[in-house]
Write an enzyme that holds these catalytic residues in place. Structure first.
Site, mmCIF file in Angstrom:
data_model
loop_
_atom_site.group_PDB
_atom_site.id
_atom_site.type_symbol
_atom_site.label_atom_id
_atom_site.label_comp_id
_atom_site.label_asym_id
_atom_site.label_seq_id
_atom_site.Cartn_x
_atom_site.Cartn_y
_atom_site.Cartn_z
ATOM 1 N N CYS A 60 0.831 -1.213 0.000
ATOM 2 C CA CYS A 60 0.000 0.000 0.000
ATOM 3 C C CYS A 60 0.862 1.258 0.000
ATOM 4 O O CYS A 60 0.485 2.287 -0.568
ATOM 5 C CB CYS A 60 -0.952 -0.004 1.190
ATOM 6 S SG CYS A 60 -0.140 -0.020 2.805
ATOM 7 N N HIS A 307 -1.501 1.507 7.478
ATOM 8 C CA HIS A 307 -1.947 1.524 6.084
ATOM 9 C C HIS A 307 -1.698 2.894 5.462
ATOM 10 O O HIS A 307 -1.852 3.926 6.114
ATOM 11 C CB HIS A 307 -3.439 1.183 6.011
ATOM 12 C CG HIS A 307 -3.982 1.122 4.626
ATOM 13 N ND1 HIS A 307 -3.545 0.198 3.696
ATOM 14 C CD2 HIS A 307 -4.931 1.881 3.994
ATOM 15 C CE1 HIS A 307 -4.197 0.379 2.558
ATOM 16 N NE2 HIS A 307 -5.038 1.392 2.716
#
Length: 468
Positions: A60, A307
């Site tokens: 990510c 994230h």
């Protein structure tokens, strides 16, 4: 002079992913563009967001970074022009060619739901299937792209300076002024940068953090400044100012610190529009406006966990949240409320660029998935020289006037000094201001050693008159 780092090469055997298919109406548009021999791209045109990106396993961070680069207007313009690939003699493993293919596929195939896999030519040298710092990947990618450009320039013009489209777009210059408290002499050093790390430990806004970079730092005690005029260490004051502003401004909020990448999770406000004129060493004319176009966000406790995603402004002016494969619309209010890690601003003059010239027949080539594979086995030999005007020779340091020396003259003076002394820059100890960014950025106001002798910096002395 720009100091570029060397990084491991990616595996040239890796092939980029295939491109999504064109719909019939889109193919008709391509036919018309090819017939005209020109492909227009303007951030004022109804250009939608790029494709979503597959998460290949803890990727990510690189997906978010690639989306920010893909939606950087001047960089996208350059990539879609295909200028680099037309002169690149070694497309195998070339990071510029890989980025060119990535941006082209992403922006020319923008139907809802389109997803692509990032090329391993872009990611394999850095990504080891574990979470990493998105800012580190950004700098790694820009430096390897810069080095790819230099290889082309060196082959076409060995005497050309170390400039590239990457540094033309993202690069700026700091001017560091140090004033000796003993003799009142002043020296200036000029340091290149690709991004600006901001200390946010005690501020509430990005503007406050920018103002803090201008505060004078007192150099005393063990950290005293070695004055070339006094020929010994003396107390001094140091101030930083922007000498040359970049087209694209990357502001890195220093949220991570220490080897474990512990996060400073505090709210820092940032504007949609920013004027850099107050931070210039020689402000002239009207404002220097920048517009926000991308925000890279991290959610989690450390840079090695959590994230990453980003919000980007597409060509038609609408904002989108790019979260791996998910591409969803959002508004600027929600964007400005994100807990930002890296902010991307572009000069508004560059935001309103017009069209891009593309040679006849190139449209089909860049949209053909086979083109990506064909490039890996094809070497192009047409070269275009890249020369830079180094300026006229200057007088020796002893004969300099008290008038501030220009940046071009400073470069020549530094080269002459290095030649006389027989110095090599790689053998000179770098200060923290010139070393590469570590996690969370670096403190640009930290000074160690003798700043007159910085490697990679251009030092200009401004002597004073003393009474007999």
């Amino acid at each position: 002079m720009v100091v570029a780092l060397s990084f491991p090469e990616a595996d040239p055997a890796m092939s980029p992913p295939s491109a999504p298919e064109l719909h019939q109406d889109e193919a008709q548009v391509v036919e018309e563009l090819a017939a005209n021999g020109k492909h227009s791209l303007s951030w004022e045109s109804p250009q939608g967001p790029g494709c979503g990106l597959q998460n290949t396993g803890n990727s990510c961070y690189l997906n978010a970074a690639l989306q920010c680069l893909t939606h950087t207007p001047p960089l996208a313009d350059y990539m879609l022009s295909q200028e680099h690939s037309q002169t690149c003699c070694s497309p195998e493993g070339c990071k510029m060619c890989a980025m060119e293919a990535h941006v082209t596929q992403s922006l020319l195939h923008t139907h809802s739901g389109d997803v692509m896999k990032p090329s391993q030519n872009l990611t394999s040298a850095f990504h080891k299937r574990k979470q990493e710092d998105a800012h580190e990947f950004l700098m790694f990618t820009l430096e390897t792209m810069h080095e790819s450009c230099l290889q082309v320039h060196r082959q076409s013009e060995p005497t050309s300076e170390d400039s590239s489209p990457i540094h033309d777009i993202f690069g700026g210059w700091w001017r560091s002024q140090i004033k000796c408290h003993h003799c009142q002499g002043t020296s200036y050093s000029y340091d290149p940068f690709l991004d600006i790390p901001l200390d946010i430990s005690s501020v509430q806004s990005v503007k406050q953090a920018l103002q803090d970079t201008e505060k004078a730092e007192e150099l005393c005690g063990e950290n005293s400044y070695y004055c070339g005029r006094c020929r010994q260490k003396k107390p001094a004051s140091k101030t930083l100012k922007l000498y040359s502003a970049p087209k694209v401004l990357m502001l890195v909020l220093k949220r991570f610190s220490g080897s474990m990448g512990k996060k400073l999770d505090r709210k820092v406000s940032y504007p949609e529009f920013l004027d850099l004129k107050p931070y210039l060493s020689q402000p002239t004319g009207g404002p220097l406006p920048y517009a926000l176009y991308a925000v890279l966000v991290h959610e989690g406790a450390t840079c090695h966990s959590g994230h990453y995603f980003c919000c980007v402004k597409a060509g038609h002016g609408k904002w989108y949240k790019m979260d791996d494969t998910k591409v969803t619309s959002c508004d600027v209010t929600s964007v400005l409320n994100e807990n930002a890690y890296v902010l991307f601003y572009v000069q508004q003059n560059d935001l309103k660029k017009g069209s891009i010239n593309m040679p006849e027949g190139r449209i089909h080539e860049v949209l053909d998935a086979k083109y990506q594979l064909k490039k890996s086995g094809e070497k192009k030999h047409n070269k275009s020289p890249c020369t830079e005007d180094a300026g006229e020779p200057c007088e020796n340091r002893e004969k300099r006037s008290s008038k501030e020396t220009s940046l071009g003259e400073g470069k020549v003076l530094q080269e002459q000094d290095h030649q006389k002394a027989g110095q090599k820059q790689e053998n000179t100890k770098l200060t923290p201001q010139e070393q590469n960014h570590e996690k969370g950025g670096q403190n640009l106001r930290n000074t160690e050693g003798e700043l007159d002798r910085l490697s990679g910096a251009i030092v200009v002395y401004q002597p004073i008159c003393t009474a007999n």
